[in-house]
Write a protein that holds these residues in place. Sequence first.
Motif, PDB file in Angstrom:
ATOM      1  N   ARG A 184       0.948  -1.279  -0.222  1.00 34.33           N
ATOM      2  CA  ARG A 184       0.127  -0.626   0.584  1.00 34.33           C
ATOM      3  C   ARG A 184       0.608   1.182  -0.051  1.00 34.33           C
ATOM      4  N   ARG A 185       2.232   1.291   1.016  1.00 32.11           N
ATOM      5  CA  ARG A 185       2.754   2.502   0.628  1.00 32.11           C
ATOM      6  C   ARG A 185       3.410   2.108  -0.011  1.00 32.11           C
ATOM      7  N   HIS A 186       3.963   3.237  -1.108  1.00 28.10           N
ATOM      8  CA  HIS A 186       4.597   3.797  -1.657  1.00 28.10           C
ATOM      9  C   HIS A 186       4.479   3.191  -3.215  1.00 28.10           C
ATOM     10  N   TYR A 187       4.056   1.924  -3.621  1.00 26.65           N
ATOM     11  CA  TYR A 187       4.476   1.400  -4.837  1.00 26.65           C
ATOM     12  C   TYR A 187       2.401   1.501  -5.102  1.00 26.65           C
ATOM     13  N   PHE A 188       1.638   1.370  -4.907  1.00 27.26           N
ATOM     14  CA  PHE A 188       0.101   0.661  -5.183  1.00 27.26           C
ATOM     15  C   PHE A 188      -0.151   1.380  -5.631  1.00 27.26           C
ATOM     16  N   SER A 189      -0.755   3.525  -5.195  1.00 26.86           N
ATOM     17  CA  SER A 189      -0.794   4.609  -5.875  1.00 26.86           C
ATOM     18  C   SER A 189      -0.695   4.858  -7.350  1.00 26.86           C
ATOM     19  N   PRO A 190       0.836   4.799  -7.298  1.00 27.40           N
ATOM     20  CA  PRO A 190       1.801   5.368  -8.576  1.00 27.40           C
ATOM     21  C   PRO A 190       0.998   4.707  -9.418  1.00 27.40           C
ATOM     22  N   ASP A 191       1.183   2.976  -9.381  1.00 31.04           N
ATOM     23  CA  ASP A 191       1.207   2.369 -10.692  1.00 31.04           C
ATOM     24  C   ASP A 191      -0.383   1.194 -10.335  1.00 31.04           C
ATOM     25  N   LEU A 192      -1.245   1.927 -10.095  1.00 27.14           N
ATOM     26  CA  LEU A 192      -2.443   1.763 -10.271  1.00 27.14           C
ATOM     27  C   LEU A 192      -2.770   2.358 -11.521  1.00 27.14           C
ATOM     28  N   PRO A 193      -2.912   4.042 -11.740  1.00 22.61           N
ATOM     29  CA  PRO A 193      -2.689   4.204 -13.111  1.00 22.61           C
ATOM     30  C   PRO A 193      -3.066   3.405 -14.334  1.00 22.61           C
ATOM     31  N   THR A 194      -1.095   2.789 -14.352  1.00 21.55           N
ATOM     32  CA  THR A 194      -0.918   1.895 -15.233  1.00 21.55           C
ATOM     33  C   THR A 194      -1.753   0.847 -15.932  1.00 21.55           C
ATOM     34  N   PHE A 195      -2.210   0.387 -14.913  1.00 19.46           N
ATOM     35  CA  PHE A 195      -3.112  -0.834 -14.535  1.00 19.46           C
ATOM     36  C   PHE A 195      -4.418  -1.170 -15.064  1.00 19.46           C
ATOM     37  N   GLU A 196      -4.734   0.562 -14.452  1.00 15.91           N
ATOM     38  CA  GLU A 196      -6.279   0.465 -14.970  1.00 15.91           C
ATOM     39  C   GLU A 196      -5.868   0.624 -17.083  1.00 15.91           C
ATOM     40  N   ARG A 197      -5.149   0.947 -17.286  1.00 12.93           N
ATOM     41  CA  ARG A 197      -5.012   1.248 -18.804  1.00 12.93           C
ATOM     42  C   ARG A 197      -4.818   0.304 -18.938  1.00 12.93           C
TER      43      ARG A 197
END
Length: 210
Positions: A188-201
């Motif tokens: 959850r810290r540091h990695y989830f939020s920054p990479d979530l838009p990439t996954f959604e695309r």
Amino acid sequence: MTSWHKKYPEQVHQVSRMVMRIVFLMLALFLNACGGLPAFFDTGGSSSNSHQVYADWPEGWRTFQPAITDREAAKEGLRSFATHDGVGLQIIRLSQRSITDAFKYTKKTLSPDMLPLQVARIIADDIRANPDVVDLIISEMSPATLAGSEAFRLNLNYRSKAGLRRQSIVYGCIDKGLLTLLSFDAPRRHYFSPDLPTFERMKDSVIWIS
């Protein structure tokens, strides 16, 4: 940076890529020997044909496929997965399997007339029954689309056995007699939020090809 690095930047880049490939190969062999993640091989591409669906994997991510002889991966229907910084830091998985196959932990099965949210509940139950998942919290279970099919979206928070708090997004649908799942998991810290838009695309790129 040394003078050699400045004079031969291309050679430095090639050496770095070679070192990364060696590291990934050693990690694959280690995990397979320890019974952890399935043995995997670099696909060398940014896209994947997973029998029935096609997905554009994120640029700059390393994409892998499990070994053909990996029975556990075959049971789970794992086709491909990808990571940018390492499988423990973020991982995207794409899987497809028959709806008649029983789930690993609950042994439940699906039927073709199930609604997406009914499928989501069964999958959530199986994840909860996984002994490596602790304190599972389901913060979202909602309708969605995947490859143009009616699907569900699960948002999960949990703690690994090592005590690390992680978060997962799971999309899934039943179509053509198959259960298709696309998931993203990261601390959850540091990695989830920054990479979530990439996954959604990437999720938006998934299409049926047959």
